[in-house]
Design an enzyme around this catalytic site. Structure first.
Site, PDB file in Angstrom:
ATOM      1  CE1 TYR A 148       0.056  -2.154   4.297  1.00 32.90           C
ATOM      2  CE2 TYR A 148       0.673   0.128   4.767  1.00 32.90           C
ATOM      3  CZ  TYR A 148       0.398  -0.895   4.829  1.00 32.90           C
ATOM      4  OH  TYR A 148       1.033  -1.431   6.382  1.00 32.90           O
ATOM      5  CG  PHE A 149       4.253   2.565   2.961  1.00 30.48           C
ATOM      6  CD1 PHE A 149       3.350   4.019   3.079  1.00 30.48           C
ATOM      7  CD2 PHE A 149       4.283   1.556   3.582  1.00 30.48           C
ATOM      8  CE1 PHE A 149       2.973   3.877   4.281  1.00 30.48           C
ATOM      9  CE2 PHE A 149       3.904   1.572   5.272  1.00 30.48           C
ATOM     10  CZ  PHE A 149       3.608   2.710   5.635  1.00 30.48           C
ATOM     11  CB  SER A 161      -0.312   0.776  -5.093  1.00 32.06           C
ATOM     12  OG  SER A 161      -0.751   0.487  -3.330  1.00 32.06           O
ATOM     13  CG  HIS A 162      -1.292   6.277  -0.791  1.00 33.17           C
ATOM     14  ND1 HIS A 162      -3.069   5.950  -1.588  1.00 33.17           N
ATOM     15  CD2 HIS A 162      -1.774   6.499   0.577  1.00 33.17           C
ATOM     16  CE1 HIS A 162      -3.195   7.194  -1.496  1.00 33.17           C
ATOM     17  NE2 HIS A 162      -2.837   7.504   0.133  1.00 33.17           N
ATOM     18  CG  PHE A 163      -0.060  10.044  -2.367  1.00 35.81           C
ATOM     19  CD1 PHE A 163      -1.042  11.365  -2.474  1.00 35.81           C
ATOM     20  CD2 PHE A 163      -0.261   9.614  -0.836  1.00 35.81           C
ATOM     21  CE1 PHE A 163      -2.295  11.505  -2.677  1.00 35.81           C
ATOM     22  CE2 PHE A 163      -2.181  10.330  -0.483  1.00 35.81           C
ATOM     23  CZ  PHE A 163      -2.288  11.859  -1.368  1.00 35.81           C
TER      24      PHE A 163
END
Length: 510
Positions: free
Chosen positions: A52-53, A55-57
């Protein structure tokens, strides 16, 4: 080595999985350190390699806020299951409403998140309210207020089956993404209040079926003369709605039989009272004896503030697109509902219900994002099989064109929105049928200028006499093309809202 490595944990991740039904891909709590009475402390260790790190920002990796909120909510359900003891296995715990979520600082990859959650209280053993915080190295990153619904597993299985049956033409979809409406002792699964339409347009059949399908059904008692009629309508509505249905009344503050009719409704056990045409002090005195909340209709933040100070449990903010009487006397500019809601939410603490011009699921979501806790809709419910008005009245709705929707002058000194017909054309040409003073009952007291009898005109329309009747309607009436059931309408509104919220959750705006 960090101090936390020396701490003895109350629950490991394996034990947490036995308490709440999540797997690694969606479990955002690794350990529980302690549970004391109504509070709990738990942890989540993030990793720089977490997907999630990445793919997010992607240009600046940080923890998605929604996952932090999820971790806090999961921590709250752990606390609740611990408190429930063995009974927790018979229940499903659903974090169904986030009232507010504030983020003070970002959370970076590799951070160890500490969740601190406290249960504030429980309502009727069905709703638990929480406040939760997320910390990293004793620095507060986030604060969330949320609720968890406690549902019996067999009850949930039945609701799930209802959803399946709805897809086959059965029961209404109640698994809504919309937040439930809860004000005082009022709880409605769907935050839609059916507007109270006098004279006798919304009676027991309409109100009962709206309540049965998860909304709030409202009986309009203005225009009634016999207190027993009020009691009978409430009783019949309850029979349709069932034990869990919410039934209220709408009453104008200027009617002559105000205290007798209101007293009858309170004696019969109505769930809430909505008052328009001013805010009377006696309504609060009378309703308080029965512990019944009072909602006051207002068209400005100033009036809403006065209602709050007087003791109102909520205000219904009604804008210029509503049907019937509009709260904009001569010299006051017409204003849109959403603009008044945005202004009022800054001025008062009690809940706001948005009304006027609300037509579909998109409008409902927009009002909730503006700060309303629910909406009131009237015009859409006229064009239903269950509406208590004559079929000719309903036909006027589905036949109306945009140019047929006009503003008329009411004898009470306020503008009103109606559908053009023979009677309305006479009004607009200053040729309204005169009032026979010997027959005047003084139904709305001295505020009536007696240019014509509005009670008679409204009753004529409700009975189907379109030539001699006044048909009130909202500004969007011309968009209605057919008559459907209350169940179909509620389904349609919820489905439209769900489609919007699935892409853009309401959590960001609450």
């Amino acid at each position: 080595m960090e101090d936390y490595l020396y701490r003895a944990m109350l629950y490991t991740k394996k034990q947490i999985k036995e308490l709440i039904p999540y797997d690694d891909s969606f479990l955002w709590v690794d350990e529980v350190e302690k549970i004391e009475s109504n509070s709990i402390v738990a942890y989540k260790q993030t990793s720089k390699d977490d997907e999630y790190f990445k793919s997010h920002f992607v240009d600046f990796p940080l923890m998605p806020g929604v996952l932090v909120v999820e971790g806090i909510a999961q921590t709250g359900t752990i606390l609740l299951r611990e408190r429930m003891g063995k009974e927790n296995r018979k229940k499903h715990l659903l974090a169904y409403q986030v009232r507010s979520a504030f983020f003070y600082e970002i959370i970076l990859p590799g951070s160890r998140i500490e969740y601190r959650v406290r249960m504030l209280g429980m309502y009727n053993e069905k709703i638990a309210n929480f406040i939760g915080e997320a910390y990293c190295e004793n620095s507060k990153k986030c604060e969330v207020r949320f609720s968890v619904a406690i549902i019996d597993k067999t009850e949930l299985e039945k609701k799930t089956e209802d959803v399946r049956q709805k897809e086959k033409g059965g029961n209404i979809l109640k698994m809504s993404s919309l937040p439930a409406l809860k004000i005082g002792n009022i709880f409605s699964p769907i935050p839609i209040i059916q507007g109270g339409m006098a004279v006798r347009v919304s009676l027991h059949k309409l109100a009962g079926n709206v309540a049965k399908e998860g909304g709030v059904g409202i009986i309009a008692i203005s225009g009634m003369r016999d207190p027993q009629e009020v009691k009978n309508e409430i009783r019949k509505a309850r029979e349709i709605a069932g034990k869990k249905g919410t039934i209220g009344i709408n009453i104008m503050g200027v009617i002559g039989q105000f205290q007798n009719l209101l007293g009858a409704a309170l004696e019969e056990g109505v769930d809430l009272v909505i008052q328009g045409a001013g805010s009377r002090n006696d309504i609060f005195e009378m309703s308080k004896k029965y512990n019944v909340p009072v909602f006051i209709i207002a068209s400005s933040a100033k009036v809403a503030k006065k209602a709050e100070e007087a003791g109102a449990s909520a205000v219904v903010i009604e804008g210029c697109d509503a049907g019937g009487h509009l709260g904009f006397p001569e010299g006051h500019p017409f204003r849109k509902t959403i603009d008044i809601v945005k202004e009022t939410v800054k001025e008062i603490k009690i809940p706001i219900i948005a009304a006027g011009g609300i037509f579909d699921g998109k409008d409902i979501v927009n009002m909730l994002r503006a700060g309303a806790k629910g909406v009131q809709m009237a015009t859409r419910f006229v064009a239903t099989d269950e509406c208590d008005a004559d079929k000719e009245f309903k036909k006027a709705y589905i036949s109306a064109k945009e140019e047929d929707v006009v503003i008329i002058k009411s004898p009470v000194g306020l503008p009103g929105r109606a559908i053009k017909n023979t009677f309305v054309e006479k009004l607009m040409n200053n040729n309204a049928p005169s009032v026979n003073l010997s027959e005047c009952e003084g139904c709305i007291g001295p505020v009536c200028d007696k240019t014509y009898c509005i009670l008679k005109a409204l009753e004529n329309a409700r009975k189907g006499d379109m030539k001699n009747g006044l048909v009130f309607a909202g500004s969007n009436v011309f968009r209605i093309k057919k008559i459907i059931s209350v169940r179909e309408l509620m389904n349609e509104l919820v489905k439209q809202a769900n489609q919007i919220l699935s892409k853009d959750p309401l959590i960001q705006y609450i």
